[in-house]
Each structure stands twice: as C-alpha cells, then as structure tokens.
Write an enzyme that holds these catalytic residues in place. Structure first.
Site, PDB file in Angstrom:
ATOM      1  CE  LYS A   1      17.588   5.191   3.590  1.00 42.35           C
ATOM      2  NZ  LYS A   1      18.569   6.246   3.316  1.00 42.35           N
TER       3      LYS A   1
ATOM      4  CG  ASP B   1      17.292   3.375  -0.123  1.00 43.58           C
ATOM      5  OD1 ASP B   1      18.389   2.830  -0.282  1.00 43.58           O
ATOM      6  OD2 ASP B   1      17.154   4.493   0.421  1.00 43.58           O
TER       7      ASP B   1
HETATM    8  C1  LIG Z   1      21.133   7.549  -1.294  1.00 44.40           C
HETATM    9  C2  LIG Z   1      20.333   6.407  -0.728  1.00 44.40           C
HETATM   10  C3  LIG Z   1      21.209   5.630   0.266  1.00 44.40           C
HETATM   11  O1  LIG Z   1      20.469   4.696   1.011  1.00 44.40           O
HETATM   12  O2  LIG Z   1      19.177   6.794   0.013  1.00 44.40           O
HETATM   13  P1  LIG Z   1      18.296   8.155   0.136  1.00 44.40           P
HETATM   14  O3  LIG Z   1      19.182   9.283   0.480  1.00 44.40           O
HETATM   15  O4  LIG Z   1      17.597   8.383  -1.169  1.00 44.40           O
HETATM   16  O5  LIG Z   1      17.303   7.840   1.218  1.00 44.40           O
HETATM   17  C4  LIG Z   1      19.883   5.430  -1.845  1.00 44.40           C
HETATM   18  O6  LIG Z   1      20.981   4.944  -2.571  1.00 44.40           O
HETATM   19  C5  LIG Z   1      18.876   5.990  -2.812  1.00 44.40           C
HETATM   20  O7  LIG Z   1      18.026   4.964  -3.181  1.00 44.40           O
HETATM   21  P2  LIG Z   1      16.605   5.272  -3.869  1.00 44.40           P
HETATM   22  O8  LIG Z   1      16.053   6.553  -3.318  1.00 44.40           O
HETATM   23  O9  LIG Z   1      15.771   4.050  -3.753  1.00 44.40           O
HETATM   24  O10 LIG Z   1      17.081   5.538  -5.344  1.00 44.40           O
HETATM   25  P3  LIG Z   1      16.372   5.208  -6.744  1.00 44.40           P
HETATM   26  O11 LIG Z   1      14.976   5.720  -6.700  1.00 44.40           O
HETATM   27  O12 LIG Z   1      16.614   3.797  -7.131  1.00 44.40           O
HETATM   28  O13 LIG Z   1      17.268   6.122  -7.715  1.00 44.40           O
HETATM   29  C6  LIG Z   1      17.201   7.545  -7.724  1.00 44.40           C
HETATM   30  C7  LIG Z   1      18.429   8.053  -8.465  1.00 44.40           C
HETATM   31  O14 LIG Z   1      19.581   7.960  -7.607  1.00 44.40           O
HETATM   32  C8  LIG Z   1      20.728   7.509  -8.310  1.00 44.40           C
HETATM   33  N1  LIG Z   1      21.216   6.257  -7.721  1.00 44.40           N
HETATM   34  C9  LIG Z   1      20.456   5.572  -6.806  1.00 44.40           C
HETATM   35  C10 LIG Z   1      20.949   4.435  -6.208  1.00 44.40           C
HETATM   36  C11 LIG Z   1      22.249   3.986  -6.568  1.00 44.40           C
HETATM   37  N2  LIG Z   1      22.801   2.904  -6.002  1.00 44.40           N
HETATM   38  N3  LIG Z   1      22.981   4.662  -7.488  1.00 44.40           N
HETATM   39  C12 LIG Z   1      22.488   5.805  -8.061  1.00 44.40           C
HETATM   40  O15 LIG Z   1      23.170   6.426  -8.872  1.00 44.40           O
HETATM   41  C13 LIG Z   1      20.300   7.379  -9.760  1.00 44.40           C
HETATM   42  O16 LIG Z   1      20.621   8.606 -10.380  1.00 44.40           O
HETATM   43  C14 LIG Z   1      18.791   7.234  -9.696  1.00 44.40           C
HETATM   44  O17 LIG Z   1      18.157   7.741 -10.834  1.00 44.40           O
HETATM   45  N1  LIG Z   2       4.670   7.318  -0.734  1.00 45.51           N
HETATM   46  C1  LIG Z   2       5.611   8.243  -0.949  1.00 45.51           C
HETATM   47  N2  LIG Z   2       6.160   8.901   0.086  1.00 45.51           N
HETATM   48  C2  LIG Z   2       7.147   9.817  -0.129  1.00 45.51           C
HETATM   49  N3  LIG Z   2       7.610  10.175  -1.333  1.00 45.51           N
HETATM   50  C3  LIG Z   2       7.088   9.564  -2.400  1.00 45.51           C
HETATM   51  C4  LIG Z   2       6.076   8.581  -2.249  1.00 45.51           C
HETATM   52  N4  LIG Z   2       5.760   8.144  -3.477  1.00 45.51           N
HETATM   53  C5  LIG Z   2       6.540   8.822  -4.336  1.00 45.51           C
HETATM   54  N5  LIG Z   2       7.335   9.689  -3.710  1.00 45.51           N
HETATM   55  C6  LIG Z   2       8.326  10.595  -4.346  1.00 45.51           C
HETATM   56  O1  LIG Z   2       9.640  10.230  -3.891  1.00 45.51           O
HETATM   57  C7  LIG Z   2      10.373  11.390  -3.492  1.00 45.51           C
HETATM   58  C8  LIG Z   2      11.376  11.094  -2.362  1.00 45.51           C
HETATM   59  O2  LIG Z   2      11.004  10.017  -1.581  1.00 45.51           O
HETATM   60  P1  LIG Z   2      11.593   9.695  -0.116  1.00 45.51           P
HETATM   61  O3  LIG Z   2      11.580   8.233   0.038  1.00 45.51           O
HETATM   62  O4  LIG Z   2      10.871  10.458   0.911  1.00 45.51           O
HETATM   63  O5  LIG Z   2      13.088  10.250  -0.218  1.00 45.51           O
HETATM   64  P2  LIG Z   2      14.370   9.867   0.623  1.00 45.51           P
HETATM   65  O6  LIG Z   2      14.684   8.423   0.321  1.00 45.51           O
HETATM   66  O7  LIG Z   2      15.440  10.801   0.135  1.00 45.51           O
HETATM   67  O8  LIG Z   2      14.026  10.098   2.071  1.00 45.51           O
HETATM   68  C9  LIG Z   2       9.315  12.397  -3.067  1.00 45.51           C
HETATM   69  O9  LIG Z   2       9.762  13.715  -3.248  1.00 45.51           O
HETATM   70  C10 LIG Z   2       8.110  12.057  -3.943  1.00 45.51           C
HETATM   71  O10 LIG Z   2       8.109  12.830  -5.134  1.00 45.51           O
END
Ligand SMILES: C[C@@](CO)(OP(=O)(O)O)[C@H](O)COP(=O)(O)OP(=O)(O)OC[C@H]1O[C@@H](n2ccc(N)nc2=O)[C@H](O)[C@@H]1O
Ligand SMILES: Nc1ncnc2c1ncn2[C@@H]1O[C@H](COP(=O)(O)OP(=O)(O)O)[C@@H](O)[C@H]1O
Length: 269
Positions: A8, A132
């Site tokens: 995404k 997410d």
């Molecule tokens: C920033 C975003 C934007 O879409 O995406 P990515 O950059 O990771 O793809 C998301 O909020 C990432 O969501 P996701 O990667 O599922 O986060 P989670 O595993 O639930 O949380 C990881 C950490 O991010 C922080 N977290 C996450 C989501 C949220 N709404 N508030 C937070 O503060 C928290 O510190 C949490 O411990």
């Molecule tokens: N199936 C998976 N694919 C990718 N990352 C994974 C998976 N399972 C666990 N993880 C952990 O989640 C972390 C980040 O995941 P990812 O979804 O790729 O990040 P982001 O949302 O920032 O793109 C990785 O560094 C890894 O340690």
C-alpha cells in the site's frame, strides 16, 4: 491455495493525537498497489513454514504469517498447514508488506478451511496483528482512522494513473518515526481534501506528517521526492513512516536510471 499480498501507499497521513494505549490516532488513505509477495497455504500433516526471496529479519516464529495462523488456530481449532512465503516487497519500507502477508494468511485460511468469517470478523482478527493489517482484508482504497484499523470507503481513485515507488537503502523504524511527531488536528479532514481536489492540487493540500522529521534525519529522501516532481510527478510523497517515496504520473514512467542505486517499481493501477 496461493495469493499475492499487495503493498500500500498512504495518500496523506495526519497524526492527530497520542492515545492512552501508546498508539496514535491518525487519518490516512490506504491505497493498494499491485506490487506483491507470493503466499501459499495448504493443509498438511504437520505445521511447516518456509520462506524464500528476501530474508525476513527477526525470529521465524515472529513472522506475521505464523502469528496469523496461530491466532486463527487457537480460535477455530484449525488443523496443521504448510505455509510458504516468497518475499518480494521491501521491508520496513512504509509499504505494509508484512501487514499484507498477515491479512492474506487469514484470508487464505478462511477460504481453505471454509471458516465463513465475515469481512468484519476478518478485519477484527487482522487488527490484533498490527494497526495496518485490517486494511489488507479489503481490496480497495480505504480511509483509515483510529490507529489505522477503523476503515471507511472512499471515492478517491488513481485509475489510469501510473505509480513509481522508490525505496532508497535506508531503514526507518515505525516506532521511532511516531516518537518524533508532535500530533495535531488539521483544519480540514483528509477525506474532505482528497475528494475535493484533483491529484494535481494535492501538492499544496495533502501531506504526510512523518516527512518533516524523517527528511531532517535522512535528507536523501527529500531529494528523491524533489526528483520525482522534477520528472513530472503530479503528486509525490513519502509512504507511511518511510523510507519509500512514491510519485503519481499521468503516463507510464520508468525512473530506474534516475535512481540507479535504489529499488524502483513502476506500474499502472
Ligand atoms: C505508519 C503506518 C501508516 O500506515 O505504516 P508503515 O509506515 O508502518 O507502513 C502505520 O501506522 C504503522 O502500522 P503498523 O506497522 O501496523 O504498526 P503496529 O505494528 O501496529 O505498531 C508499531 C509501532 O508503531 C507505533 N504506532 C503504530 C500505529 C499507530 N496508529 N500509532 C503508533 O504509535 C507504536 O509505537 C507501535 O508500537
Ligand atoms: N511476513 C513478513 N514480511 C515482512 N516483515 C515481517 C513479516 N513478518 C514479520 N515481519 C517484521 O515486520 C517488520 C516490518 O514489516 P513491514 O510490513 O515490511 O514494514 P512496513 O509496514 O514499514 O513496510 C520487518 O522488519 C520484520 O521484522
């Protein structure tokens, strides 16, 4: 059974407030991009997880595919399965690849074992695996609120547009990116702005709140964004907490030669 978990991008990302549970309330538009991993789930005599492609960092037991299986196994008494993940998507990239793998494992298990989970039940399980994840139980763009798991439909469409994703070799931790933010309420909601303006006008209206602090720490990311605009992007932004930048173009655009040392994906929607 095989599926192709997509990634995404975030069209706009406003961090609104810090919550008592440590997470942040946000508003964003999740938009699915057809750059995918490959995932297979088949019934088996004994549980097995195998993985090819990019190695996923961390312990195997922490892989979100395994976590997703364990969640449903415990609730629905599932038999053993063999799961194979071929990892193509960059990780820790703001593209949500791991979240997508988790949601698609739930979806495959639902289909393979005829669990008849409703879309709401699937989204509820997914939200337990990551903020997410719920989005990836759907196949269309959605507005995300709450910590990202409160989803509503949107009319925003990038049909007939072309997307370029550029992932420099920089890793931004999601937790660290959130820690650098001062949350605030925007004057107008993202949903309103996205529906009111055409893509060309988003440059002045739609922002990702992570950019300011993440660009300060990694100036290369700012220069990639500028280069996307210089190459004709209608709109360019960082996705999620980075470090992937995306550009939205009117016509097919291949920028691998402009970013020779970075991972580049481009395609139509
Ligand atoms: C920033 C975003 C934007 O879409 O995406 P990515 O950059 O990771 O793809 C998301 O909020 C990432 O969501 P996701 O990667 O599922 O986060 P989670 O595993 O639930 O949380 C990881 C950490 O991010 C922080 N977290 C996450 C989501 C949220 N709404 N508030 C937070 O503060 C928290 O510190 C949490 O411990
Ligand atoms: N199936 C998976 N694919 C990718 N990352 C994974 C998976 N399972 C666990 N993880 C952990 O989640 C972390 C980040 O995941 P990812 O979804 O790729 O990040 P982001 O949302 O920032 O793109 C990785 O560094 C890894 O340690």
């Amino acid at each position: 059974m095989v599926s192709f978990p997509p990634c995404k991008i975030n069209l706009g990302l406003n961090i609104l407030s810090k919550r008592p549970d440590g997470y942040h309330n946000l508003e964003t538009c999740f938009y699915p991009i057809p750059w995918t991993d490959i995932l297979e789930v088949i019934p088996a005599d004994r549980f097995a997880f195998t993985q090819t492609g990019h190695p996923v960092p961390g312990k195997e037991a922490d892989n979100l595919c395994i976590k997703a299986y364990e969640l449903l196994r415990d609730k629905h008494h599932l038999p053993a399965v063999k799961i194979h993940l071929h990892k193509i998507l960059p990780m820790g990239a703001g593209l949500g690849g791991g979240s997508s793998d988790a949601a698609h494992t739930l979806r495959l298990l639902n289909t393979v074992f005829h669990l008849q989970l409703s879309p709401a039940q699937l989204a509820g399980y997914a939200a337990q695996l990551g903020s997410d994840c719920a989005f990836f139980t759907q196949d269309q763009p959605m507005l995300g609120e709450g910590r990202g798991e409160v989803l509503s439909p949107t009319t925003v469409t990038l049909q007939k547009k072309f997307i370029v994703l550029v992932k420099p070799d920089i890793h931004v931790s999601t937790a660290e990116a959130y820690a650098g933010i001062t949350p605030r309420q925007p004057e107008q909601s993202l949903g309103t702005l996205l529906s009111r303006y055409p893509v060309e006008a988003w440059r002045e209206q739609i922002k990702n709140d992570f950019e300011e602090t993440v660009f300060k720490k990694h100036p290369t990311l700012q220069s990639v964004k500028e280069k996307l605009y210089a190459s004709g992007a209608l709109y360019a932004s960082m996705s999620g907490s980075g470090a992937t930048l995306f550009g939205i173009f009117d016509k097919p655009t291949n920028l691998q030669t402009s970013f020779p040392d970075m991972t580049v994906w481009s395609g139509g929607i």
